[in-house]
Design a protein around this motif. Structure first.
Motif, PDB file in Angstrom:
ATOM      1  N   SER A   1       0.457  37.561  -3.115  1.00  0.00           N
ATOM      2  CA  SER A   1       1.048  36.236  -2.859  1.00  0.00           C
ATOM      3  C   SER A   1       2.529  36.243  -3.240  1.00  0.00           C
ATOM      4  N   LYS A   2       2.882  37.056  -4.228  1.00  0.00           N
ATOM      5  CA  LYS A   2       4.256  37.071  -4.713  1.00  0.00           C
ATOM      6  C   LYS A   2       5.192  37.705  -3.678  1.00  0.00           C
ATOM      7  N   ILE A   3       4.752  38.819  -3.075  1.00  0.00           N
ATOM      8  CA  ILE A   3       5.586  39.473  -2.054  1.00  0.00           C
ATOM      9  C   ILE A   3       5.727  38.551  -0.843  1.00  0.00           C
ATOM     10  N   GLU A   4       4.627  37.883  -0.461  1.00  0.00           N
ATOM     11  CA  GLU A   4       4.680  36.962   0.686  1.00  0.00           C
ATOM     12  C   GLU A   4       5.679  35.836   0.418  1.00  0.00           C
ATOM     13  N   THR A   5       5.625  35.250  -0.777  1.00  0.00           N
ATOM     14  CA  THR A   5       6.532  34.153  -1.133  1.00  0.00           C
ATOM     15  C   THR A   5       7.975  34.633  -1.182  1.00  0.00           C
ATOM     16  N   LEU A   6       8.210  35.785  -1.821  1.00  0.00           N
ATOM     17  CA  LEU A   6       9.567  36.323  -1.927  1.00  0.00           C
ATOM     18  C   LEU A   6      10.157  36.591  -0.545  1.00  0.00           C
ATOM     19  N   LEU A   7       9.351  37.157   0.358  1.00  0.00           N
ATOM     20  CA  LEU A   7       9.869  37.449   1.703  1.00  0.00           C
ATOM     21  C   LEU A   7      10.207  36.173   2.466  1.00  0.00           C
ATOM     22  N   GLU A   8       9.366  35.142   2.303  1.00  0.00           N
ATOM     23  CA  GLU A   8       9.686  33.848   2.928  1.00  0.00           C
ATOM     24  C   GLU A   8      11.037  33.345   2.427  1.00  0.00           C
ATOM     25  N   GLN A   9      11.246  33.462   1.117  1.00  0.00           N
ATOM     26  CA  GLN A   9      12.496  33.004   0.511  1.00  0.00           C
ATOM     27  C   GLN A   9      13.678  33.817   1.043  1.00  0.00           C
TER      28      GLN A   9
ATOM     29  N   CYS B   1       3.423  31.097  -7.173  1.00  0.00           N
ATOM     30  CA  CYS B   1       2.813  31.896  -6.101  1.00  0.00           C
ATOM     31  C   CYS B   1       1.308  31.964  -6.375  1.00  0.00           C
ATOM     32  N   GLU B   2       0.545  31.149  -5.689  1.00  0.00           N
ATOM     33  CA  GLU B   2      -0.896  31.119  -5.955  1.00  0.00           C
ATOM     34  C   GLU B   2      -1.576  32.330  -5.325  1.00  0.00           C
ATOM     35  N   MET B   3      -2.381  33.005  -6.130  1.00  0.00           N
ATOM     36  CA  MET B   3      -3.082  34.192  -5.629  1.00  0.00           C
ATOM     37  C   MET B   3      -4.145  33.824  -4.600  1.00  0.00           C
ATOM     38  N   GLY B   4      -4.365  34.748  -3.668  1.00  0.00           N
ATOM     39  CA  GLY B   4      -5.491  34.622  -2.745  1.00  0.00           C
ATOM     40  C   GLY B   4      -6.782  35.023  -3.454  1.00  0.00           C
ATOM     41  N   PRO B   5      -7.950  34.821  -2.814  1.00  0.00           N
ATOM     42  CA  PRO B   5      -9.251  35.078  -3.469  1.00  0.00           C
ATOM     43  C   PRO B   5      -9.406  36.517  -3.976  1.00  0.00           C
ATOM     44  N   LYS B   6      -8.993  37.516  -3.184  1.00  0.00           N
ATOM     45  CA  LYS B   6      -9.171  38.918  -3.592  1.00  0.00           C
ATOM     46  C   LYS B   6      -8.303  39.246  -4.804  1.00  0.00           C
ATOM     47  N   GLN B   7      -7.041  38.813  -4.758  1.00  0.00           N
ATOM     48  CA  GLN B   7      -6.122  39.081  -5.862  1.00  0.00           C
ATOM     49  C   GLN B   7      -6.621  38.381  -7.130  1.00  0.00           C
ATOM     50  N   ARG B   8      -7.089  37.147  -6.993  1.00  0.00           N
ATOM     51  CA  ARG B   8      -7.587  36.382  -8.141  1.00  0.00           C
ATOM     52  C   ARG B   8      -8.827  37.032  -8.737  1.00  0.00           C
ATOM     53  N   SER B   9      -9.731  37.506  -7.895  1.00  0.00           N
ATOM     54  CA  SER B   9     -10.968  38.129  -8.369  1.00  0.00           C
ATOM     55  C   SER B   9     -10.659  39.394  -9.184  1.00  0.00           C
TER      56      SER B   9
ATOM     57  N   GLN C   1       0.858  -1.202   0.000  1.00  0.00           N
ATOM     58  CA  GLN C   1       0.000   0.000   0.000  1.00  0.00           C
ATOM     59  C   GLN C   1       0.887   1.242   0.000  1.00  0.00           C
ATOM     60  N   ASN C   2       1.018   1.873  -1.162  1.00  0.00           N
ATOM     61  CA  ASN C   2       1.957   2.998  -1.307  1.00  0.00           C
ATOM     62  C   ASN C   2       1.212   4.333  -1.407  1.00  0.00           C
ATOM     63  N   THR C   3       0.339   4.596  -0.431  1.00  0.00           N
ATOM     64  CA  THR C   3      -0.364   5.890  -0.397  1.00  0.00           C
ATOM     65  C   THR C   3       0.380   6.825   0.547  1.00  0.00           C
ATOM     66  N   ASN C   4       0.863   7.931   0.003  1.00  0.00           N
ATOM     67  CA  ASN C   4       1.692   8.860   0.774  1.00  0.00           C
ATOM     68  C   ASN C   4       1.049  10.241   0.794  1.00  0.00           C
ATOM     69  N   LEU C   5       1.056  10.868   1.963  1.00  0.00           N
ATOM     70  CA  LEU C   5       0.525  12.225   2.090  1.00  0.00           C
ATOM     71  C   LEU C   5       1.684  13.214   1.997  1.00  0.00           C
ATOM     72  N   VAL C   6       1.600  14.154   1.062  1.00  0.00           N
ATOM     73  CA  VAL C   6       2.631  15.187   0.912  1.00  0.00           C
ATOM     74  C   VAL C   6       1.991  16.531   1.241  1.00  0.00           C
ATOM     75  N   VAL C   7       2.529  17.203   2.269  1.00  0.00           N
ATOM     76  CA  VAL C   7       1.978  18.481   2.735  1.00  0.00           C
ATOM     77  C   VAL C   7       2.978  19.580   2.404  1.00  0.00           C
ATOM     78  N   VAL C   8       2.503  20.626   1.719  1.00  0.00           N
ATOM     79  CA  VAL C   8       3.408  21.684   1.249  1.00  0.00           C
ATOM     80  C   VAL C   8       2.793  23.055   1.533  1.00  0.00           C
ATOM     81  N   PRO C   9       3.621  24.110   1.566  1.00  0.00           N
ATOM     82  CA  PRO C   9       3.038  25.460   1.594  1.00  0.00           C
ATOM     83  C   PRO C   9       2.285  25.698   0.288  1.00  0.00           C
ATOM     84  N   THR C  10       1.265  26.534   0.323  1.00  0.00           N
ATOM     85  CA  THR C  10       0.458  26.801  -0.875  1.00  0.00           C
ATOM     86  C   THR C  10       1.334  27.222  -2.050  1.00  0.00           C
ATOM     87  N   SER C  11       2.393  27.992  -1.763  1.00  0.00           N
ATOM     88  CA  SER C  11       3.245  28.506  -2.832  1.00  0.00           C
ATOM     89  C   SER C  11       3.985  27.395  -3.578  1.00  0.00           C
TER      90      SER C  11
END
Length: 570
Positions: free
Chosen positions: A405-413, A341-349, A160-170
């Motif tokens: 989302s881009k500024i948030e991701t860049l700052l994390e980096q 960098c996935e946009m949040g709902p407001k940015q996407r709208s 049974q090779n079911t694996n859960l991979v958890v990542v930041p949204t970015s």
């Protein structure tokens, strides 16, 4: 099992544990009287409890603590089986090159570099003993491809090779793209946002369940009854705080084994290790309070080198960390990668509304009329690119106070890299650099700044190259794309994609040039499902056009047909 008797009366393990916790020499006996414990016994019992867990009348010490077991207990107190197992662990973990190599799995479409194959061997070696671990290679060294190779190899070991991979949204889109590119035969189920699967999802039909830390907060109770083969946490510093909801959510989950991946296992202090390793290797570091008292406080507050060496010895078998410098001979001089960098709902709208308006405008024009509307089209496309960067770049106040989302991701980096690396950040938009500059000031990260308005360019360059306090250089693409020698940097971030890849390559070459002794990593920040992804496609399909340096944005757009322009939208 531990037994302490006073005459005919016996002290229970629970009472002994209580006495040790309270630092009392007296222990309650079965008949209500008290027994006096010698200090030597208290010290010995304290060590037993420190590395093990009390279960009824026994102390259970995790196998990950094999080095402590050998030192804690006299050899004659251990069974022959335990003694042999400890001897095997000690011998195997002593030398990396004694680890048995495994074949590269057939489903992998990448060629592994030697250090990456070593990583696969190491992950498989830990798996043989059911030990979890932490893969802590530097960014750009291919942690994801090593894990994908390992998950493919698991097919040969588990039913049974079911694996859960958890990542930041970015990193969600990065993982999807890397699976598609390097291990396309792995079956993936995305558990995120509107793409969340129905309640009756059969997890066992998939090899990777891909989700984010945010989604996991609401899905943990639904997933906790399923036993995964592996749980893999990417950017595992996300659970460095054991009090956080993220940490508590992942601890609810069940798995045969666990892996954590991070380029920065320690961001601020030694205690950062506790959350990550207590998840990957339960029991290795003891209780939270024990770890604070014995390791993190002495190391971080009093710079205790002896404790630091002891901790290093303890965790060393379970952490594999290679820096760019260590594997430099195997690396290409320049590594290019994309961070989504996935946009949040407001940015996407906001993006969707502007995209529809421009798409409708182009669709309503005849092919012959479009070359005369280049400026209007270019203005519309520029607005879309600005929204991808930050809604705050739009004219008037349309996007004020909206998250990017881009500024948030860049700052994390930047926060995770700037301690050990110098970083170049390029953007076409000076207004975007100003937003980033404001954030860097708030974070107390030293930086330099260069645009077309900068007068003393040489002084700015010299300060970045030679001042250890200056970690980041913000540069406008037009002003700094050529003529600068910035070999102090080994990370280059391109905040927004340019129509002409030659211009991007010139920017990357500010760091990747003669005199550079480090391997350069160039990172493009891209918002998925936007004009930015289409620009990357266009760069590839119109390569011969884009390579002509004389082409302006307007000339490039004039060369596109109505059909090609509409293809820039979803």
């Amino acid at each position: 099992a531990v037994a302490v008797t006073f005459g005919k009366q016996k002290a229970s393990l629970k009472e002994l544990h209580k006495a040790v916790r309270n630092k009392s020499k007296y222990v309650a006996l079965g008949d209500g009287t008290q027994g006096l414990l010698p200090q030597e016994w208290l010290d010995k019992l304290a060590r037993y409890f420190r590395y093990g867990e009390v279960v009824e009348d026994s102390i259970r010490t995790p196998k990950t603590n094999f080095s402590d077991v050998a030192e804690l207990y006299d050899s004659e107190l251990l069974t022959q089986e335990v003694r042999e197992e400890i001897a095997i662990f000690r011998a195997k973990f002593a030398k990396f090159d004694s680890i048995k190599p495994v074949p590269v799995p057939a489903g992998l479409t990448a060629t592994l570099r030697q250090y990456q194959h070593d990583g696969l061997n190491w992950l498989n070696f830990l798996d043989d003993f059911n030990f979890g671990g932490c893969l802590a290679d530097d960014m750009g060294l291919g942690k994801t491809v090593q894990v994908l190779a390992f998950l493919l190899h698991q097919r040969t070991k588990v039913a049974q090779n079911t694996n859960l991979v958890v990542v930041p949204t970015s990193l969600l889109f990065n993982w999807q793209a890397e699976v598609k590119k390097f291990a396309p035969s792995l079956t993936v189920c995305l558990l995120h946002g509107s793409q969340r699967s129905p309640e009756n999802l059969n997890l066992s039909h998939y090899e990777i369940i891909l989700t984010t830390y945010g989604t996991l907060l609401s899905e943990a109770r639904r997933l906790k009854d399923f036993t995964f083969n592996y749980i893999v946490l990417d950017e595992s510093q996300a659970i460095k705080n054991p009090e956080s909801q993220r940490y508590k959510a992942v601890r609810l989950l069940q798995a045969r084994n666990r892996l954590v991946l991070t380029g920065t296992p320690v961001e601020n202090n030694t205690f950062d290790l506790y959350g990550q390793l207590s998840f990957a290797c339960p029991g290795l570091l003891g209780s939270k309070q024990h770890f604070k008292d014995i390791y993190s406080m002495p190391i971080d507050k009093f710079d205790d080198h002896r404790k630091a060496a002891a901790l290093q010895k303890k965790i060393n078998p379970f952490i594999l960390r290679r820096t760019k410098q260590q594997v430099a001979p195997e690396l290409p001089e320049k590594t290019e990668m994309v961070v989504y960098c996935e946009m949040g709902p407001k940015q996407r709208s906001l993006y969707d509304a502007h995209e529809k308006e421009l798409r409708d405008y182009i669709a309503g024009k005849k092919d012959a009329d479009l070359p005369h509307q280049t400026m209007h089209v270019l203005s519309g496309l520029t607005k879309l690119r600005q929204i991808c960067n930050s809604p705050a770049l739009l004219p008037q106040t349309q996007g004020n106070n909206q998250p990017s989302s881009k500024i948030e991701t860049l700052l994390e980096q930047i926060q995770s890299k700037s301690t050990h690396h110098k970083i170049l950040v390029f953007s076409q938009f000076v207004s975007m650099l100003e937003l980033i500059r404001t954030e860097l000031r708030q974070q107390g990260i030293g930086f330099e700044y260069l645009t077309g308005q900068t007068k003393d360019r040489a002084a700015r360059v010299e300060n970045f190259q030679n001042n250890a306090e200056v970690r980041v250089f913000l540069i406008s693409l037009k002003a700094g794309g050529t003529g600068l020698n910035l070999t102090a940097a080994d990370y280059v971030y391109l905040v927004d994609p340019w129509w002409n890849p030659a211009v991007e390559n010139q920017a990357i070459d500010r760091a990747h040039r003669i005199g550079q002794h480090k391997n350069v990593v160039a990172v493009r920040l891209i918002c998925p499902n936007t004009i930015e992804e289409k620009i990357m496609d266009l760069q590839a399909t119109k390569k011969e056009l884009a390579e002509d340096l004389i082409k302006t944005d307007g000339a490039l757009l004039k060369s596109l047909t109505k059909k090609e322009l509409l293809a820039l939208f979803r």
